[in-house]
Design a protein around this motif. Structure first.
Motif, mmCIF file in Angstrom:
data_model
loop_
_atom_site.group_PDB
_atom_site.id
_atom_site.type_symbol
_atom_site.label_atom_id
_atom_site.label_comp_id
_atom_site.label_asym_id
_atom_site.label_seq_id
_atom_site.Cartn_x
_atom_site.Cartn_y
_atom_site.Cartn_z
ATOM 1 N N VAL A 112 64.051 8.230 -6.471
ATOM 2 C CA VAL A 112 64.037 6.762 -6.318
ATOM 3 C C VAL A 112 63.265 6.383 -5.056
ATOM 4 C CG1 VAL A 112 65.486 4.738 -5.888
ATOM 5 C CG2 VAL A 112 66.168 6.417 -7.623
ATOM 6 N N MET A 113 63.486 7.099 -3.981
ATOM 7 C CA MET A 113 62.786 6.824 -2.722
ATOM 8 C C MET A 113 61.288 7.053 -2.893
ATOM 9 S SD MET A 113 63.009 5.791 0.309
ATOM 10 C CE MET A 113 64.279 6.160 1.443
ATOM 11 N N ALA A 114 60.893 8.128 -3.568
ATOM 12 C CA ALA A 114 59.472 8.410 -3.808
ATOM 13 C C ALA A 114 58.850 7.310 -4.650
ATOM 14 C CB ALA A 114 59.310 9.764 -4.489
ATOM 15 N N LEU A 115 59.556 6.850 -5.677
ATOM 16 C CA LEU A 115 59.055 5.778 -6.531
ATOM 17 C C LEU A 115 58.870 4.478 -5.735
ATOM 18 C CD1 LEU A 115 58.311 4.883 -9.396
ATOM 19 C CD2 LEU A 115 60.706 4.234 -9.697
ATOM 20 N N VAL A 116 59.823 4.161 -4.882
ATOM 21 C CA VAL A 116 59.728 2.965 -4.049
ATOM 22 C C VAL A 116 58.528 3.068 -3.110
ATOM 23 C CG1 VAL A 116 60.868 1.689 -2.179
ATOM 24 C CG2 VAL A 116 62.162 2.363 -4.205
ATOM 25 N N LEU A 117 58.310 4.220 -2.516
ATOM 26 C CA LEU A 117 57.176 4.400 -1.607
ATOM 27 C C LEU A 117 55.844 4.274 -2.342
ATOM 28 C CD1 LEU A 117 58.431 7.290 0.691
ATOM 29 C CD2 LEU A 117 58.079 4.898 1.306
ATOM 30 N N VAL A 118 55.752 4.824 -3.548
ATOM 31 C CA VAL A 118 54.518 4.723 -4.327
ATOM 32 C C VAL A 118 54.245 3.272 -4.698
ATOM 33 C CG1 VAL A 118 53.466 5.310 -6.552
ATOM 34 C CG2 VAL A 118 54.550 7.084 -5.185
ATOM 35 N N VAL A 119 55.252 2.557 -5.148
ATOM 36 C CA VAL A 119 55.089 1.139 -5.497
ATOM 37 C C VAL A 119 54.679 0.333 -4.269
ATOM 38 C CG1 VAL A 119 56.340 -0.929 -6.242
ATOM 39 C CG2 VAL A 119 56.636 1.227 -7.485
ATOM 40 N N PHE A 120 55.297 0.584 -3.121
ATOM 41 C CA PHE A 120 54.942 -0.119 -1.891
ATOM 42 C C PHE A 120 53.493 0.170 -1.497
ATOM 43 C CE2 PHE A 120 54.625 -0.192 2.778
ATOM 44 C CZ PHE A 120 54.908 -1.527 2.988
ATOM 45 N N ILE A 165 50.966 1.062 -3.468
ATOM 46 C CA ILE A 165 50.062 0.378 -4.416
ATOM 47 C C ILE A 165 50.003 -1.112 -4.102
ATOM 48 C CG2 ILE A 165 49.767 -0.280 -6.847
ATOM 49 C CD1 ILE A 165 50.867 2.511 -7.569
ATOM 50 N N TRP A 166 51.159 -1.740 -3.850
ATOM 51 C CA TRP A 166 51.193 -3.171 -3.547
ATOM 52 C C TRP A 166 50.398 -3.492 -2.278
ATOM 53 C CZ3 TRP A 166 53.729 -5.393 0.755
ATOM 54 C CH2 TRP A 166 53.730 -6.785 0.760
ATOM 55 N N ARG A 167 50.597 -2.671 -1.254
ATOM 56 C CA ARG A 167 49.897 -2.915 0.013
ATOM 57 C C ARG A 167 48.395 -2.695 -0.130
ATOM 58 N NH1 ARG A 167 51.257 -0.454 5.948
ATOM 59 N NH2 ARG A 167 49.584 -1.551 6.986
ATOM 60 N N ASN A 168 47.978 -1.686 -0.866
ATOM 61 C CA ASN A 168 46.573 -1.398 -1.088
ATOM 62 C C ASN A 168 45.906 -2.562 -1.841
ATOM 63 O OD1 ASN A 168 44.314 0.156 -0.837
ATOM 64 N ND2 ASN A 168 44.717 1.376 -2.659
ATOM 65 N N ASN A 169 46.573 -3.084 -2.843
ATOM 66 C CA ASN A 169 46.025 -4.224 -3.590
ATOM 67 C C ASN A 169 45.934 -5.469 -2.721
ATOM 68 O OD1 ASN A 169 45.650 -2.789 -5.928
ATOM 69 N ND2 ASN A 169 47.612 -3.378 -6.830
ATOM 70 N N ARG A 170 46.916 -5.670 -1.871
ATOM 71 C CA ARG A 170 46.917 -6.836 -0.990
ATOM 72 C C ARG A 170 45.747 -6.786 -0.005
ATOM 73 N NH1 ARG A 170 51.731 -7.288 2.834
ATOM 74 N NH2 ARG A 170 50.239 -7.464 4.498
ATOM 75 N N ASP A 171 45.478 -5.595 0.545
ATOM 76 C CA ASP A 171 44.352 -5.445 1.464
ATOM 77 C C ASP A 171 43.029 -5.688 0.752
ATOM 78 O OD1 ASP A 171 46.073 -4.872 3.517
ATOM 79 O OD2 ASP A 171 45.782 -2.692 3.428
ATOM 80 N N THR A 172 42.909 -5.208 -0.473
ATOM 81 C CA THR A 172 41.685 -5.406 -1.251
ATOM 82 C C THR A 172 41.467 -6.890 -1.531
ATOM 83 O OG1 THR A 172 42.007 -3.260 -2.290
ATOM 84 C CG2 THR A 172 40.472 -4.753 -3.357
ATOM 85 N N GLU A 173 42.522 -7.605 -1.896
ATOM 86 C CA GLU A 173 42.405 -9.043 -2.161
ATOM 87 C C GLU A 173 41.974 -9.798 -0.905
ATOM 88 O OE1 GLU A 173 46.136 -10.305 -3.724
ATOM 89 O OE2 GLU A 173 45.853 -9.226 -5.617
ATOM 90 N N ARG A 174 42.497 -9.399 0.243
ATOM 91 C CA ARG A 174 42.126 -10.051 1.504
ATOM 92 C C ARG A 174 40.646 -9.862 1.804
ATOM 93 N NH1 ARG A 174 46.496 -8.469 5.802
ATOM 94 N NH2 ARG A 174 48.147 -9.662 4.881
ATOM 95 N N ARG A 175 40.155 -8.634 1.605
ATOM 96 C CA ARG A 175 38.741 -8.367 1.865
ATOM 97 C C ARG A 175 37.849 -9.145 0.913
ATOM 98 N NH1 ARG A 175 38.689 -2.917 0.778
ATOM 99 N NH2 ARG A 175 40.711 -2.425 1.583
ATOM 100 N N ASP A 176 38.263 -9.234 -0.350
ATOM 101 C CA ASP A 176 37.464 -9.961 -1.335
ATOM 102 C C ASP A 176 37.479 -11.464 -1.072
ATOM 103 O OD1 ASP A 176 36.921 -7.561 -2.516
ATOM 104 O OD2 ASP A 176 38.365 -7.811 -4.161
#
Length: 80
Positions: A6-14, A16-27
């Motif tokens: 569960v902890m690994a799944l939460v970290l992976v989801v976090f 992915i979410w953070r990576n997408n957020r940074d990409t949206e900011r740059r775009d």
């Protein structure tokens, strides 16, 4: 073991979410055009001294028979 998964799944989801957020900011960031140069300003050519390798504007350099120099002493040194 269940908590580790569960902890690994939460970290992976976090991650992915953070990576997408940074990409949206740059775009979304506005692309700035290069700053316009003031009229009458010329680009200065930079040259290197033949003796010591110091870089300086070509307008301040001393031209000798064997190259470009940063000072009179280096121009004389190259002549010898």
């Amino acid at each position: 073991m269940k908590y580790l998964l569960v902890m690994a799944l939460v970290l992976v989801v976090f991650w992915i979410w953070r990576n997408n957020r940074d990409t949206e900011r740059r775009d979304a960031a506005p692309v700035r055009p290069p700053a316009p140069q003031k009229p009458g300003t010329a680009i200065t050519e930079i040259v290197a001294c033949e003796v010591c390798g110091v870089h300086l504007p070509k307008t301040e350099a001393l031209i000798g028979s064997k190259g470009i120099y940063c000072s009179e002493a280096h121009r004389r040194q190259a002549r010898d």
